[in-house]
Design a protein around this motif. Structure first.
Motif, PDB file in Angstrom:
ATOM      1  N   ILE A 210       0.868  -1.177   0.000  1.00 16.21           N
ATOM      2  CA  ILE A 210       0.000   0.000   0.000  1.00 16.21           C
ATOM      3  C   ILE A 210       0.903   1.225   0.000  1.00 16.21           C
ATOM      4  O   ILE A 210       1.676   1.451   0.945  1.00 16.21           O
ATOM      5  CB  ILE A 210      -0.933   0.016   1.225  1.00 16.21           C
ATOM      6  CG1 ILE A 210      -1.785  -1.267   1.224  1.00 16.21           C
ATOM      7  CG2 ILE A 210      -1.826   1.245   1.190  1.00 16.21           C
ATOM      8  CD1 ILE A 210      -2.676  -1.402   2.444  1.00 16.21           C
ATOM      9  N   LYS A 211       0.844   1.947  -1.100  1.00 11.58           N
ATOM     10  CA  LYS A 211       1.820   3.013  -1.302  1.00 11.58           C
ATOM     11  C   LYS A 211       1.717   4.079  -0.205  1.00 11.58           C
ATOM     12  O   LYS A 211       2.720   4.541   0.324  1.00 11.58           O
ATOM     13  CB  LYS A 211       1.547   3.657  -2.677  1.00 11.58           C
ATOM     14  CG  LYS A 211       2.739   4.390  -3.270  1.00 11.58           C
ATOM     15  CD  LYS A 211       2.360   4.974  -4.624  1.00 11.58           C
ATOM     16  CE  LYS A 211       3.328   6.094  -4.991  1.00 11.58           C
ATOM     17  NZ  LYS A 211       2.814   6.880  -6.103  1.00 11.58           N
ATOM     18  N   GLU A 212       0.496   4.442   0.135  1.00 10.04           N
ATOM     19  CA  GLU A 212       0.299   5.562   1.046  1.00 10.04           C
ATOM     20  C   GLU A 212       0.792   5.261   2.463  1.00 10.04           C
ATOM     21  O   GLU A 212       1.257   6.149   3.174  1.00 10.04           O
ATOM     22  CB  GLU A 212      -1.193   5.945   1.104  1.00 10.04           C
ATOM     23  CG  GLU A 212      -1.706   6.687  -0.119  1.00 10.04           C
ATOM     24  CD  GLU A 212      -2.007   5.754  -1.291  1.00 10.04           C
ATOM     25  OE1 GLU A 212      -1.858   4.527  -1.150  1.00 10.04           O
ATOM     26  OE2 GLU A 212      -2.387   6.282  -2.356  1.00 10.04           O
TER      27      GLU A 212
ATOM     28  N   ASN B 201      -8.926   5.502   0.411  1.00  9.36           N
ATOM     29  CA  ASN B 201      -8.553   5.213  -0.969  1.00  9.36           C
ATOM     30  C   ASN B 201      -7.058   4.991  -1.024  1.00  9.36           C
ATOM     31  O   ASN B 201      -6.292   5.808  -0.505  1.00  9.36           O
ATOM     32  CB  ASN B 201      -8.906   6.386  -1.883  1.00  9.36           C
ATOM     33  CG  ASN B 201     -10.390   6.397  -2.210  1.00  9.36           C
ATOM     34  OD1 ASN B 201     -11.115   5.467  -1.826  1.00  9.36           O
ATOM     35  ND2 ASN B 201     -10.818   7.434  -2.890  1.00  9.36           N
ATOM     36  N   TYR B 202      -6.668   3.929  -1.660  1.00  5.19           N
ATOM     37  CA  TYR B 202      -5.246   3.595  -1.665  1.00  5.19           C
ATOM     38  C   TYR B 202      -4.739   3.244  -3.065  1.00  5.19           C
ATOM     39  O   TYR B 202      -5.492   2.822  -3.941  1.00  5.19           O
ATOM     40  CB  TYR B 202      -4.971   2.405  -0.732  1.00  5.19           C
ATOM     41  CG  TYR B 202      -5.302   2.702   0.701  1.00  5.19           C
ATOM     42  CD1 TYR B 202      -4.479   3.551   1.448  1.00  5.19           C
ATOM     43  CD2 TYR B 202      -6.428   2.139   1.304  1.00  5.19           C
ATOM     44  CE1 TYR B 202      -4.788   3.820   2.776  1.00  5.19           C
ATOM     45  CE2 TYR B 202      -6.738   2.406   2.618  1.00  5.19           C
ATOM     46  CZ  TYR B 202      -5.916   3.248   3.359  1.00  5.19           C
ATOM     47  OH  TYR B 202      -6.209   3.521   4.649  1.00  5.19           O
ATOM     48  N   THR B 203      -3.467   3.388  -3.182  1.00  5.46           N
ATOM     49  CA  THR B 203      -2.804   2.918  -4.391  1.00  5.46           C
ATOM     50  C   THR B 203      -2.074   1.641  -4.015  1.00  5.46           C
ATOM     51  O   THR B 203      -1.248   1.648  -3.103  1.00  5.46           O
ATOM     52  CB  THR B 203      -1.772   3.955  -4.876  1.00  5.46           C
ATOM     53  OG1 THR B 203      -2.410   5.216  -4.929  1.00  5.46           O
ATOM     54  CG2 THR B 203      -1.232   3.598  -6.237  1.00  5.46           C
TER      55      THR B 203
ATOM     56  N   LYS C 115       0.464  -1.340  -5.039  1.00  7.12           N
ATOM     57  CA  LYS C 115       1.502  -1.749  -5.975  1.00  7.12           C
ATOM     58  C   LYS C 115       1.755  -3.236  -5.791  1.00  7.12           C
ATOM     59  O   LYS C 115       2.003  -3.687  -4.683  1.00  7.12           O
ATOM     60  CB  LYS C 115       2.798  -0.986  -5.670  1.00  7.12           C
ATOM     61  CG  LYS C 115       2.962   0.262  -6.510  1.00  7.12           C
ATOM     62  CD  LYS C 115       4.092   1.173  -6.073  1.00  7.12           C
ATOM     63  CE  LYS C 115       5.391   0.524  -5.724  1.00  7.12           C
ATOM     64  NZ  LYS C 115       6.406   1.532  -5.312  1.00  7.12           N
TER      65      LYS C 115
ATOM     66  N   VAL D  91      -0.122  -1.483 -10.842  1.00  6.01           N
ATOM     67  CA  VAL D  91      -0.556  -0.448  -9.910  1.00  6.01           C
ATOM     68  C   VAL D  91      -2.067  -0.325 -10.020  1.00  6.01           C
ATOM     69  O   VAL D  91      -2.601  -0.219 -11.114  1.00  6.01           O
ATOM     70  CB  VAL D  91       0.122   0.901 -10.247  1.00  6.01           C
ATOM     71  CG1 VAL D  91      -0.346   1.986  -9.277  1.00  6.01           C
ATOM     72  CG2 VAL D  91       1.628   0.749 -10.186  1.00  6.01           C
ATOM     73  N   GLU D  92      -2.747  -0.380  -8.890  1.00  3.70           N
ATOM     74  CA  GLU D  92      -4.202  -0.279  -8.937  1.00  3.70           C
ATOM     75  C   GLU D  92      -4.708   0.616  -7.821  1.00  3.70           C
ATOM     76  O   GLU D  92      -4.159   0.631  -6.721  1.00  3.70           O
ATOM     77  CB  GLU D  92      -4.823  -1.678  -8.790  1.00  3.70           C
ATOM     78  CG  GLU D  92      -5.585  -2.086 -10.043  1.00  3.70           C
ATOM     79  CD  GLU D  92      -6.090  -3.512  -9.965  1.00  3.70           C
ATOM     80  OE1 GLU D  92      -6.939  -3.782  -9.100  1.00  3.70           O
ATOM     81  OE2 GLU D  92      -5.627  -4.334 -10.788  1.00  3.70           O
ATOM     82  N   GLU D  93      -5.743   1.368  -8.128  1.00  2.00           N
ATOM     83  CA  GLU D  93      -6.378   2.206  -7.107  1.00  2.00           C
ATOM     84  C   GLU D  93      -7.531   1.410  -6.498  1.00  2.00           C
ATOM     85  O   GLU D  93      -8.330   0.831  -7.221  1.00  2.00           O
ATOM     86  CB  GLU D  93      -6.961   3.463  -7.761  1.00  2.00           C
ATOM     87  CG  GLU D  93      -5.985   4.266  -8.591  1.00  2.00           C
ATOM     88  CD  GLU D  93      -5.116   5.181  -7.735  1.00  2.00           C
ATOM     89  OE1 GLU D  93      -5.567   5.583  -6.654  1.00  2.00           O
ATOM     90  OE2 GLU D  93      -3.980   5.489  -8.166  1.00  2.00           O
TER      91      GLU D  93
ATOM     92  N   GLN E 134     -10.532   1.276  -3.205  1.00  2.00           N
ATOM     93  CA  GLN E 134     -11.223   1.996  -2.143  1.00  2.00           C
ATOM     94  C   GLN E 134     -11.531   0.994  -1.036  1.00  2.00           C
ATOM     95  O   GLN E 134     -12.101  -0.065  -1.279  1.00  2.00           O
ATOM     96  CB  GLN E 134     -12.536   2.563  -2.700  1.00  2.00           C
ATOM     97  CG  GLN E 134     -13.202   3.508  -1.749  1.00  2.00           C
ATOM     98  CD  GLN E 134     -14.534   4.006  -2.303  1.00  2.00           C
ATOM     99  OE1 GLN E 134     -14.919   3.693  -3.420  1.00  2.00           O
ATOM    100  NE2 GLN E 134     -15.236   4.770  -1.503  1.00  2.00           N
TER     101      GLN E 134
END
Lengths: 187, 803
Positions: free
Chosen positions: B46-48, B70-72, B74, B84-86, B88
């Motif tokens: 989780i990038k964030e 909401n997360y990005t 990887k 890479v996917e977004e 929620q």
């Protein structure tokens, strides 16, 4: 998926659009360049009597053999000779002699007789390099005899080769456009 | 709008974060997109927040204690491209990620060239890799292939080279250029393949019919030429090779450039040009053997993981001078040429290309599209258009002087669709259909009767091939193919020929119109062919491997075999096709055994090929025309047997020196007449010593010895005909000795090569000497062997830049 459909549609179109042309108007080809007929006209210089040798092959490189006709020649006679090359597949027949003379530097007629046959040939014409062509010539016969006479048209040989101007074919090379063999009788 | 919506959502979720506890979890599997196999050690991050998890041996992962939001995400794996996917997160979720597993392999194999392994694994094949293709940059396609063991070249002079695979050539070989089957009038023995060797990054020769997806009629084998593929990364690279040759005082230059993007887009282009004057035999100039060649190709496309497309166009154009002395008028000229040891035309060196000559242009345009289908495999579509123009100029007179004597246009549309199913473990399936429409047009403006008539051809083929990895050692494969072909021709026959062939009894219903001396006919043919293959690869142990395959191939008579009808100036013969010919069928068993014993390794490849209805061209009678008498060569069908063996062995003295030995032997017999078949490669060997001197800037030296034995197995096709002897002025029955093969010969070659590396540039300089001792020899596989020696010594300088 949409692009997939487009692709297949496009391909099918391309395949079938090209199937539709119907070439029923196919054009017949009569060989333009082939020499079907060689005619040698010999005129007795004294009597103006005319003798003819002819070699005729109307189906070109087809299976039929050429038709050969030869008049008997008179002994101890000098003939004024000339050669005509025709393409009789064209209508009217095309005279190829002119072309041969125009391109005289590349063409030469050779007369080869068997040792038994008493004939002697002299060239009476010349190309731009002053080498003989052999469309105009004189033929002097000796005593009564018979044997083979070959008349050969060589294209693109070495006309300056040793003996070529005297009618010796051995060193000329080149490619044979005509090789006509006659059984000649001198009587 | 969307943006505003997202922003507000973002703020909302932050409010929620403050309000809620972080108890959510994200779990699922990371799997390979191809076969759904788990990707162990894949990282999901989780990038964030920096939270991450590693996938276990089942590909399963779990990240807990995630706050709503909401997360990005990887997802990465060592041998895959990152995903890479977004997402929620409002509640705990289970998400499966699919990665393209081969991506890194792709860019890796690009460096090693292994990406071009096209075939079934049980095919017995040999390849020319990029490095060798670069070295052969100046050679014709056929010459380059002849460097492969078991492949020879059937030549017309020095410039027209057709590959022979285990004794077979022309229509018995399928050529695949960029996945498109070449239709370049390959039926003619003096029609060289219309492919620029520089357009290929890999050339593979499959010795047999085992790769059914390319066609069912590869009685001899399949040649697969593959252009440079684009890697999936941001890159720009190119190369340029310049050659200069002392023999022919000419050379060539080729350049290529490729730009690729990580997102899948690429564009590439390549061009080459070749110029050369008359070649030289050791003792004389080979007049009118110059060559000009200009080639160009361009391609672009998008190669994503899930789908992609490619667009490609290539142009091959060449002008080839034919040895002047080989164009003769009749059998007397032929006898003179055979008896004289030197050609009848020898002129000074020239760059001029006069008649006789060939001018050939081949254009290929293709478009393909592929799509991966989840849990199934890959679906491909391809459409290709080829346009082949061939003009042959003879020595002609008068106004026809600059007119082609043969002017043929062949247009081919080809559509291919295949589905590669790789969802099963250890089992792959490939099904496909293809259709071909071809239109052949012979230009009547030549003023010479058509050698090959106008025709239309429609073909439909379908195939299924499968391979199964039984266990770690054994791989099996099998294939089945059906082809339907329809040929609709319009052919003029001389009435005299029509009758001589006895066609009036069997084919009177195909006459459309009678022109007196000629007949217009409409021959139509339907062919239904089955072909199949069965193969096995057995990895005995780490050091040895056994491959065997059995293939059934069926080949239709080609237009030349059916229709040809005319005089051939090169060997002073009349050649006749035959409407009665049936398909030929080949049953080939091909086995290869490889073994490594410490520094020594070898590969032995015996084969056996039985062919029913084998079409062969032979003299059977003499016909007289105004040019003189000619032998008539007509087709006959027989049962033929080809047996042979290709052997290659390598000994590594140390890391710097290697000795490679090759030998090839084929024995081909006509079983009904119990005599050998014509034009078989004689026994030949090749020994090459490679020596690298590291201290001298990696100088690489090559010494090569080539030996070609005399072919003692040949059919005696000598014929007797009256030929004028000018000395006595009589026609003398003369035996024309066209059969006897020339003597054995051996050649020595030398090569030296040195690489230089600069910051943005690699440079390679090579110096080669071919035929060091300037040996005079004649080659049985050269149709001009009656007229002249092979070429003499050649010094070559080659400079290559890679950037």
């Amino acid at each position: 998926m949409k692009s997939l459909k487009i692709v297949s549609l496009f391909s099918l179109l391309a395949v079938f659009s090209s199937c539709s042309d119907d070439d029923d108007n196919i054009q017949i080809i009569n060989e333009e360049e082939v020499i079907t007929t060689l005619t040698v006209t010999l005129v007795d210089q004294n009597t103006n009597e005319v003798k003819t040798l002819q070699y005729r092959d109307l189906d070109g490189d087809g299976p039929e053999s050429p038709i050969v006709t030869a008049d008997n020649l008179d002994a101890n006679t000098t003939y004024q000779g000339s050669i005509e090359f025709l393409n009789e597949l064209e209508d009217p027949a095309e005279d190829i002699t002119e072309e041969v003379v125009e391109e005289g530097e590349e063409h030469q007629v050779f007369f080869v007789n068997s040792t038994a046959l008493e004939t002697n040939f002299d060239y009476l014409d010349a190309d731009a390099n002053n080498n003989p062509i052999g469309v105009e010539f004189s033929l002097t016969t000796g005593n009564a005899s018979n044997g083979n006479l070959s008349i050969i048209l060589i294209h693109d040989g070495d006309k300056f080769a040793e003996g070529a101007a005297d009618g010796e074919i051995n060193n000329v090379g080149g490619e044979t456009d005509i090789e006509a063999n006659f059984d000649v009788v001198i009587e | 709008m969307k943006y505003i919506f997202l922003v507000s959502l973002f703020w909302l979720s932050i409010l929620h974060i403050n309000a809620q506890e972080c108890t959510l979890s994200l779990s699922g599997k990371v799997i390979d997109i191809h076969d759904n196999s788990p990707l162990t050690f894949a990282i999901v991050e989780i990038k964030e927040t920096g939270q991450f998890a590693e996938a276990d041996s089942n590909g399963e992962y779990q990240i807990s204690k995630i706050c709503p939001g909401n997360y990005t995400i990887k997802v990465s794996h060592v041998s895959c491209e990152k995903l890479v996917e977004e997402i929620q997160m409002n509640s705990s979720q289970e998400i499966d990620f699919k990665l393209e597993h081969h991506i890194d392999e792709l860019s890796e194999v690009l460096l090693t060239g292994r990406i071009y392994q096209n075939t079934n694994n049980t095919s017995i094949s040999k390849e020319l890799d990029k490095a060798r293709i670069d070295r052969y940059s100046n050679l014709s396609f056929g010459e380059a292939l002849a460097e492969i063991n078991g492949v020879s070249s059937l030549n017309t002079g020095a410039s027209i080279n057709k590959p022979i695979i285990q004794g077979m050539h022309s229509s018995r070989i399928i050529m695949i250029n960029n996945n498109v089957r070449m239709f370049d009038q390959q039926w003619g023995v003096d029609h060289a393949p219309n492919i620029d060797v520089n357009s290929a990054a890999n050339i593979e020769v499959i010795k047999g019919a085992s790769a059914l997806r390319y066609g069912g009629d590869a009685v001899g084998g399949i040649i697969v030429s593959t252009p440079q593929k684009a890697p999936l990364k941001d890159t720009l690279f190119g190369k340029s090779i310049a050659n200069f040759n002392s023999n022919g005082l000419g050379g060539g230059i080729t350049a290529s450039l490729l730009k690729a993007n990580k997102n899948g887009w690429y564009i590439k282009t390549q061009a080459s040009a070749k110029r050369r004057g008359d070649l030289e035999a050791p003792n004389y100039n080979l007049s009118n053997t110059g060559v000009q060649e200009n080639n160009f190709s361009i391609g672009f496309g998008l190669n994503k993981i899930e789908s992609g497309f490619n667009v490609y166009y290539s142009l091959f154009s060449t002008e080839i001078g034919i040895l002047r002395a080989s164009h003769i008028g009749n059998v007397r000229d032929l006898v003179n040429s055979i008896n004289n040891s030197t050609p009848s035309f020898i002129e000074d060196f020239s760059y001029q290309i006069n008649s006789p000559k060939q001018e050939v242009k081949h254009q290929l345009a293709k478009f393909d599209y592929f799509k991966k289908i989840d849990n199934l495999g890959k679906l491909e579509f391809q459409y290709a258009f080829q346009f082949n123009q061939r003009q042959e100029f003879d020595v002609r007179r008068g106004s026809n002087r600059n007119k082609a004597a043969l002017d043929l246009e062949l247009a081919t549309h080809h559509f291919l669709s295949q589905l590669k199913i790789d969802k099963f473990k250890n089992f792959n399936l490939n099904v496909g259909i293809e259709s071909t429409y071809q239109d052949h047009f012979a230009n009547p403006e030549t003023g010479v009767r058509r050698l090959i008539p106008d025709y239309e051809m429609f073909a439909l083929g379908s195939f299924i091939t499968a391979n199964h990895q039984l266990n770690e050692q054994i791989l099996l494969d099998a294939g089945l193919r059906y082809d339907y072909t329809y040929v609709d021709a319009l052919k003029f026959y001389r009435t005299s020929r029509w009758e001589e062939r006895n066609y009036q009894n069997d084919f009177s219903d195909i006459i459309i119109e009678d022109f007196g001396t000629q007949l217009l006919t409409n021959p139509k043919f339907h062919y239904h062919n089955f072909s199949s293959s069965l193969g096995l690869q057995y990895q005995v142990n780490k050091a040895s491997k056994l491959i065997g395959n059995l293939s059934l191939a069926t080949r239709n008579p080609n237009p030349s075999e059916l229709f040809s009808d005319g005089l051939h100036h090169s060997i002073a013969s009349i050649e006749l096709g035959d409407l009665r010919l049936q398909q030929e069928q080949s049953y080939k068993l091909n086995v290869s055994y490889e073994q490594e014993i410490q520094n020594f390794s070898f590969e032995i490849n015996p084969y056996f090929n039985l062919i029913e209805n084998f079409m062969t061209l032979e003299p059977n009678e003499i016909e007289t025309t105004i040019r003189g008498a000619f032998p008539v060569f007509a087709y006959r069908q027989t049962r033929a047997r080809f047996m042979g063996v290709d052997v290659e062995a390598t000994y590594q003295f140390n890391s710097n020196s290697t000795l490679v030995g090759q030998l090839a032997y084929v024995q081909a017999d006509d079983l009904s007449l119990n005599r050998p078949i014509i034009d078989m490669p004689p026994f030949n060997t090749r020994l090459q010593l490679n020596q690298q001197i590291e201290s001298w800037n990696q100088l690489n030296l090559q010494f090569t010895h080539e030996f070609v034995a005399k072919q003692n197995r040949f059919p005696n096709l000598d014929f007797t005909t009256p030929v004028l002897d000018p000395e006595i002025g009589e026609l003398v029955a003369t035996e024309v000795g066209i059969s006897a093969p020339p003597s054995a010969y051996q050649l020595f070659h030398f090569g030296a090569e040195m690489p230089f590396q600069f910051k943005h540039l690699d440079l390679r300089v090579a110096f080669n000497v071919h035929n060091i001792f300037n040996t005079s020899y004649r080659n049985y596989l050269n149709r001009q062997r009656y007229y002249a020696d092979e070429i003499g010594r050649n010094f070559q300088l080659q400079i290559q830049f890679n950037f």
